[in-house]
Design a protein around this motif. Sequence first.
Motif, PDB file in Angstrom:
ATOM      1  N   MET A 176       0.853  -1.178   0.000  1.00 56.83           N
ATOM      2  CA  MET A 176       0.000   0.000   0.000  1.00 56.83           C
ATOM      3  C   MET A 176       0.895   1.235   0.000  1.00 56.83           C
ATOM      4  SD  MET A 176      -2.568   1.443   2.966  1.00 56.83           S
ATOM      5  CE  MET A 176      -3.814   0.158   2.801  1.00 56.83           C
ATOM      6  N   ASP A 180      -2.257   6.119  -0.612  1.00 59.88           N
ATOM      7  CA  ASP A 180      -3.458   5.302  -0.381  1.00 59.88           C
ATOM      8  C   ASP A 180      -3.795   5.245   1.103  1.00 59.88           C
ATOM      9  OD1 ASP A 180      -3.781   4.785  -3.047  1.00 59.88           O
ATOM     10  OD2 ASP A 180      -2.799   2.829  -3.010  1.00 59.88           O
ATOM     11  N   LYS A 181      -2.777   5.178   1.962  1.00 60.64           N
ATOM     12  CA  LYS A 181      -3.007   5.128   3.408  1.00 60.64           C
ATOM     13  C   LYS A 181      -3.653   6.417   3.869  1.00 60.64           C
ATOM     14  CE  LYS A 181      -2.684   4.000   7.743  1.00 60.64           C
ATOM     15  NZ  LYS A 181      -3.767   3.177   8.342  1.00 60.64           N
ATOM     16  N   LYS A 183      -5.515   8.402   2.121  1.00 60.26           N
ATOM     17  CA  LYS A 183      -6.892   8.420   1.622  1.00 60.26           C
ATOM     18  C   LYS A 183      -7.801   7.563   2.492  1.00 60.26           C
ATOM     19  CE  LYS A 183      -9.507   7.779  -2.676  1.00 60.26           C
ATOM     20  NZ  LYS A 183      -9.405   7.434  -4.109  1.00 60.26           N
TER      21      LYS A 183
END
Length: 326
Positions: A176, A180-181, A183
């Motif tokens: 990840m 992305d984290k 978000k």
Amino acid sequence: MPLKYNPLLSKLIQEVSPKSNFTAIVAPGITDDISKGYEPGSSWVNITTDKAYVCLDATTGAAVWTETTAGAGGGEANTASNIGTAGVGIYKQKTGVDLELKKINAGSAKVTITDDVADDGVDIDVVTGNTANDVCVGNDARLSDARTPTSHAGTHVTGGGDTIADVIAAGNAGLMTGADKTKIDGIEALADVTDAINIASSIVGVVDKPTPVDADTLGLVDSAAANVLKKLTWANVKATLKTYMDTLYSTLSHAGRHVTGGGDTIASAIAAGNAGLMTGADKTKIDGIEALADVTDAINIASSIVGVADKATPVDADSIGLIDSA
């Protein structure tokens, strides 16, 4: 028993065998072909150079002869090759009649190669042992060593030497990313875009539009189509409401727009001012007055006197109505 020459047998052999030339004094050429009676398998001996040849192809004007003399540079009409789809072949090349093969060497001291003369073979063996760098064999204690693996997780993340690739949307799994984290951290637990609270929050948070126009759209849950979300224009909203309202209320005439409840109402009349509509109160008042009413009429005056309260004993200050003839 001595052999004797048999001319009939010799002639028969010549008739059934390909034409050959055993007394030539030159080498065969491309014109020594089928037109001269030669064919594949025909032999040719050059008695001047003591060399022998055999015909491989007797095509007219393109005959092919190859030398078969032992030790000749061209060698025999054969060859060798390595077959299979993998591995290393041992065949190198053909030089004359010699098929040359590669030797097999040991790649390290852990492998031995022995010429097994007695069995006409080559023996290949692996040197085994139970120390570092030896090949394990049998019940080697190293195979049951319960050592904890060296920590290496850091090599598989950003900055490591063996980094796992990032996950790809609708593709391969992977790490990840930081983006992305971030978000995901910004999304509430069990988030649901169809949740009533989320929908209400989205509606409350947008800019107001006090006066819609026909092209504006509203969200609509279609109960006749499995409750799917559809859009409805403001023009269609008005048309639908008009159709429904027309079943409840009669359509106003033009005159109806100028009275109470109309869209273009005429103002009420103002005493000693502008003319206008009569109010309901004025109408009630007029209905209470008799036709051709006259406050000076004797009957009306008498009715008025009769209709008031009695006073049995008048005093000096009381008044009586008087018709002044002067």
